[in-house]
Design a protein around this motif. Structure first.
Motif, PDB file in Angstrom:
ATOM      1  N   LYS A   1       0.840  -1.196   0.000  1.00  0.00           N
ATOM      2  CA  LYS A   1       0.000   0.000   0.000  1.00  0.00           C
ATOM      3  C   LYS A   1       0.874   1.245   0.000  1.00  0.00           C
ATOM      4  CE  LYS A   1      -2.509   1.093   3.640  1.00  0.00           C
ATOM      5  NZ  LYS A   1      -3.603   1.021   4.624  1.00  0.00           N
ATOM      6  N   LYS A   2       0.672   2.103  -1.009  1.00  0.00           N
ATOM      7  CA  LYS A   2       1.475   3.314  -1.151  1.00  0.00           C
ATOM      8  C   LYS A   2       0.810   4.521  -0.510  1.00  0.00           C
ATOM      9  CE  LYS A   2       4.807   3.297  -2.995  1.00  0.00           C
ATOM     10  NZ  LYS A   2       6.154   2.971  -2.476  1.00  0.00           N
ATOM     11  N   TRP A   3      -0.507   4.634  -0.641  1.00  0.00           N
ATOM     12  CA  TRP A   3      -1.213   5.720   0.033  1.00  0.00           C
ATOM     13  C   TRP A   3      -2.677   5.365   0.224  1.00  0.00           C
ATOM     14  CZ3 TRP A   3      -4.859   7.253  -3.454  1.00  0.00           C
ATOM     15  CH2 TRP A   3      -4.526   7.351  -4.818  1.00  0.00           C
ATOM     16  N   GLU A   4      -3.302   6.118   1.111  1.00  0.00           N
ATOM     17  CA  GLU A   4      -4.713   5.893   1.445  1.00  0.00           C
ATOM     18  C   GLU A   4      -5.375   7.246   1.692  1.00  0.00           C
ATOM     19  OE1 GLU A   4      -7.272   3.826   5.102  1.00  0.00           O
ATOM     20  OE2 GLU A   4      -5.304   3.003   4.541  1.00  0.00           O
ATOM     21  N   ILE A   5      -6.634   7.357   1.284  1.00  0.00           N
ATOM     22  CA  ILE A   5      -7.422   8.573   1.513  1.00  0.00           C
ATOM     23  C   ILE A   5      -8.601   8.221   2.407  1.00  0.00           C
ATOM     24  CG2 ILE A   5      -8.878  10.335   0.432  1.00  0.00           C
ATOM     25  CD1 ILE A   5      -7.236   9.908  -2.151  1.00  0.00           C
ATOM     26  N   ASN A   6      -8.825   9.026   3.427  1.00  0.00           N
ATOM     27  CA  ASN A   6      -9.984   8.861   4.306  1.00  0.00           C
ATOM     28  C   ASN A   6     -10.650  10.223   4.482  1.00  0.00           C
ATOM     29  OD1 ASN A   6      -9.782   5.988   5.598  1.00  0.00           O
ATOM     30  ND2 ASN A   6      -7.709   6.820   5.653  1.00  0.00           N
ATOM     31  N   ASP A   7     -11.945  10.287   4.236  1.00  0.00           N
ATOM     32  CA  ASP A   7     -12.650  11.552   4.466  1.00  0.00           C
ATOM     33  C   ASP A   7     -14.123  11.252   4.734  1.00  0.00           C
ATOM     34  OD1 ASP A   7     -13.019  14.279   4.790  1.00  0.00           O
ATOM     35  OD2 ASP A   7     -11.920  14.791   2.973  1.00  0.00           O
TER      36      ASP A   7
END
Length: 236
Positions: A102-108
């Motif tokens: 996993k390189k990046w993750e977005i949470n909103d």
């Protein structure tokens, strides 16, 4: 013999680097079957992908092969039969043989309702504006993820966010819509002004499209000012 072995290793390394460099950056949206093939139940459980995957992509450049999942919570359905999401998450994985990193993750999430006072009704990915392209011609894909919210008056008082990933560094543009001048606010990360001109111009074009499609209220002065190093913009 040792010199020959070293020479062979050097040649192999050179050919490997050349092969990687010769890769033409490309991307595509995954079909439902392709999405399920990569994002299996076991893979989703391991990587805590708990929401339904709304859209998935794969892209390849000289740094490797990647898979992206955009997931939305799908909490309820409104009177117009539209799916309402309270939370969204996005994931980017780099695939190296049998290993997925996993390189990046977005949470909103939408602004929570407090004591019956609802400021936003839903949040979702705006895939019309998302893209996976090599914008500056350096052989690397520059992912752009766009999403937003519905306020009490739909897009007019909702929020919009543009996320640009350049060489692993995230740059964000956060915008609050409003039909009232004083209610509009745009925050631009300082790293935006360090991005190549091609990427900056592409983002400005996206903002203009969002205005044209009535998905965001960016007065022309907002976009014009983005040519200067300003980290917070308000309508004058």
């Amino acid at each position: 013999m040792k010199k020959i072995y070293t020479l062979l290793l050097l040649c192999l390394f050179t050919l490997t680097v050349a092969a990687q460099t010769d890769i033409t950056p490309s991307s595509k949206k995954l079909t439902k079957a392709e999405t399920e093939e990569f994002f299996t139940p076991a893979f989703k459980k391991k990587n805590l992908i708990n929401f339904p995957i709304f859209r998935a992509y794969t892209y390849q450049d000289k740094s490797g092969t990647y898979y992206v999942a955009l997931s939305e919570s799908a909490d309820t359905v409104n009177k117009e039969k539209d799916t309402v999401n309270y939370t969204i998450k996005a994931f980017n994985f780099k695939v190296d043989k049998t290993i997925s990193l996993k390189k990046w993750e977005i949470n909103d999430f939408k602004i929570p309702t407090i004591k019956g006072d609802e400021k936003e009704s839903s949040i979702w990915f705006w895939t019309k504006y998302c893209g996976f392209n090599d914008l500056d011609g350096d052989g690397l894909i520059d992912p752009i993820i766009v999403y937003g919210t519905f306020g009490l008056n739909g897009y007019d008082d909702g929020r919009a966010k543009i996320l640009i990933y350049y060489k692993g560094i995230k740059t964000a543009i956060r915008h609050q819509n409003s039909v009232i001048d004083a209610g509009r606010n745009t925050q631009v990360d300082a790293t935006f002004y360090q991005l190549p001109a091609q990427i900056q111009n592409h983002v400005k074009e996206l903002m203009e499209k969002m205005v044209k499609n009535n998905h965001a209220i960016f007065p022309a002065a907002y976009i014009d000012k983005m040519g200067k190093k300003i980290t917070q913009l308000t309508n004058e």
